[in-house]
Design an enzyme around this catalytic site. Structure first.
Site, PDB file in Angstrom:
ATOM      1  N   ASN A   1      45.608 -25.525  52.654  1.00 38.00           N
ATOM      2  CA  ASN A   1      46.502 -24.893  51.604  1.00 38.00           C
ATOM      3  C   ASN A   1      47.218 -23.683  52.425  1.00 38.00           C
ATOM      4  O   ASN A   1      46.678 -22.875  52.782  1.00 38.00           O
ATOM      5  CB  ASN A   1      45.735 -24.286  50.392  1.00 38.00           C
ATOM      6  CG  ASN A   1      45.424 -25.268  49.236  1.00 38.00           C
ATOM      7  OD1 ASN A   1      45.047 -26.580  49.633  1.00 38.00           O
ATOM      8  ND2 ASN A   1      44.963 -24.849  48.209  1.00 38.00           N
ATOM      9  N   ILE A   2      48.498 -23.959  52.107  1.00 37.73           N
ATOM     10  CA  ILE A   2      49.446 -22.848  52.702  1.00 37.73           C
ATOM     11  C   ILE A   2      50.466 -22.484  51.819  1.00 37.73           C
ATOM     12  O   ILE A   2      51.481 -23.600  51.486  1.00 37.73           O
ATOM     13  CB  ILE A   2      49.997 -23.479  54.003  1.00 37.73           C
ATOM     14  CG1 ILE A   2      48.897 -23.815  54.912  1.00 37.73           C
ATOM     15  CG2 ILE A   2      51.086 -22.499  54.617  1.00 37.73           C
ATOM     16  CD1 ILE A   2      48.914 -24.456  56.202  1.00 37.73           C
TER      17      ILE A   2
ATOM     18  N   HIS B   1      43.543 -15.532  49.871  1.00 38.62           N
ATOM     19  CA  HIS B   1      44.827 -15.690  49.403  1.00 38.62           C
ATOM     20  C   HIS B   1      45.690 -14.530  49.893  1.00 38.62           C
ATOM     21  O   HIS B   1      45.253 -13.419  50.019  1.00 38.62           O
ATOM     22  CB  HIS B   1      45.218 -15.858  47.976  1.00 38.62           C
ATOM     23  CG  HIS B   1      44.500 -17.107  47.544  1.00 38.62           C
ATOM     24  ND1 HIS B   1      43.431 -17.366  46.484  1.00 38.62           N
ATOM     25  CD2 HIS B   1      44.816 -18.479  47.826  1.00 38.62           C
ATOM     26  CE1 HIS B   1      43.396 -18.545  46.551  1.00 38.62           C
ATOM     27  NE2 HIS B   1      43.871 -19.240  46.936  1.00 38.62           N
ATOM     28  N   GLY B   2      47.247 -14.625  50.276  1.00 36.39           N
ATOM     29  CA  GLY B   2      48.120 -13.727  50.468  1.00 36.39           C
ATOM     30  C   GLY B   2      48.236 -13.420  51.982  1.00 36.39           C
ATOM     31  O   GLY B   2      47.590 -14.192  52.873  1.00 36.39           O
TER      32      GLY B   2
ATOM     33  N   ASP C   1      47.567 -26.741  41.618  1.00 34.34           N
ATOM     34  CA  ASP C   1      46.958 -25.970  42.247  1.00 34.34           C
ATOM     35  C   ASP C   1      46.197 -24.833  41.331  1.00 34.34           C
ATOM     36  O   ASP C   1      47.113 -24.189  40.676  1.00 34.34           O
ATOM     37  CB  ASP C   1      47.991 -24.957  43.399  1.00 34.34           C
ATOM     38  CG  ASP C   1      47.166 -24.265  44.383  1.00 34.34           C
ATOM     39  OD1 ASP C   1      46.032 -24.605  44.701  1.00 34.34           O
ATOM     40  OD2 ASP C   1      47.881 -23.405  44.824  1.00 34.34           O
TER      41      ASP C   1
END
Ligand code: G3H
Ligand code: 13P
Ligand code: ZN
Length: 314
Positions: A253-254, A179-180, A81
């Site tokens: 994506n997780i 992200h986040g 990733d």
């Protein structure tokens, strides 16, 4: 069984999305395999550069190798990733990864093309699949003007040009996610209209959605009640995944959501039983809770129940 994402994507396109979950340790790996088998789903294990250097990259590879034996009915891809050139070449050389992501999205277009093409050439020579990224994932900065925000999103015309010039196998697109745990300060702003424009120019081409954790309110509430301080955390509505699938999204994506499960379990455990100190107590709860979380996500992605059909084509 470790497979390349190519076959998975061909089968999944327009039917469902495959969950790509990050791992950093043994407990996450156990929960991940259990949850995917329980929900009968193919999946992608993601290892970030940070995860590779958390202990030693060989540790995670060995854990995944062992999980492949322990959960022998599983079908999954092993993916780097957000790699840079060095990490991609290292993973391509290692012979363990079936897929790598080169993230040169911070570079100007032509430089992104140049670096990505270098990785594609090296990876394809070994039958390894490459995900690349174009555009910039946003944050919650409310002060950023609308046209500036739009400029960070993936430009559909550039996306077509980028894929033609690099030969990458899938493309991570910026469509409003980040992200986040703090993705949106106001209303959610997933740009499915931009996704539709990208798909028009790249029909049948696999698209990837990063920053797709949903940051469940209930999870954040429990973390805060058990001593956490996560104020204003907000994620992607998981019901939007089903709208993204017909627009070409095959990989979602997780990572953050899994970290939230970990945080909630451990905070609650030690708050409720402050006298305890055996790490296996919360570890066991976490593995079971993470497996439940994964199975739920796979329902939302549509990958749940697909395992036996996928087995026929990989
Ligand atoms: O996109 C980033 C992933 O959540 C991985 O995060 O680099 O902290 O391992 P990390
Ligand atoms: P989240 O932070 O939303 O979980 O995104 C993870 C990701 O995109 C990993 O590449
Ligand atoms: Zn990402």
């Amino acid at each position: 069984m470790i497979v390349t994402t190519k076959k998975l994507f061909e089968f999944a396109y327009d039917k469902f999305a495959i969950g790509a979950y990050n791992i950093n340790n043994l407990e996450q790996t156990m929960g991940l395999f259990r949850g995917n088998l329980d929900s009968k789903a193919p999946f992608i294990i993601q290892i970030s550069k940070g995860a590779r250097s958390y202990t030693d990259k060989r540790m995670l590879e060995a854990i995944i190798g062992a999980a492949n034996d322990v959960f022998s009915d599983s079908i999954f891809a092993v993916h780097l990733d957000h790699g840079d050139l060095e990490a991609c070449l290292d993973c391509i050389d290692s012979g363990f990864y079936s897929s790598v992501m080169i993230d040169a999205s911070a570079e100007p277009f032509e430089e992104n093309v140049r670096i990505t093409k270098q990785v594609v050439d090296a990876a394809h020579a070994k039958g390894i699949v490459v995900e690349a990224e174009l555009g910039k994932l946003g944050g919650v900065e409310e002060h950023v003007k609308i046209d500036e925000k739009d400029a960070r999103l993936t430009n559909p015309d550039e996306a077509k040009d980028f894929v033609a010039k690099t030969g990458c196998d899938s493309l991570a697109v910026a469509i409003g996610t980040s992200h986040g745990a703090y993705k949106f300060s106001g209303a959610q702003a997933l740009r499915l209209d931009v996704l539709a424009e990208i798909q028009k120019r790249l029909p049948k081409f696999p698209l990837v959605m990063h920053g797709s954790s949903s940051v469940p309110e209930e999870e954040v509430r429990r973390i805060n009640e058990a001593g956490g301080k996560m104020l204003g955390a907000k994620g992607v509505d998981e019901n939007e995944f089903a709208k993204a699938v017909p627009l070409g999204v095959i990989k979602v994506n997780i990572d953050t959501d899994g970290r939230l499960v970990w945080t909630r379990v451990h905070r609650e455990f030690f708050k409720d039983t402050p006298e305890k100190f055996d790490l296996r107590g919360p570890g066991k709860i976490f593995m079971a809770e993470y497996a439940k979380f994964i199975a739920h996500k796979n329902e939302k992605l549509g990958s749940a129940g697909q395992l036996e059909e996928v087995r026929k084509v990989v």
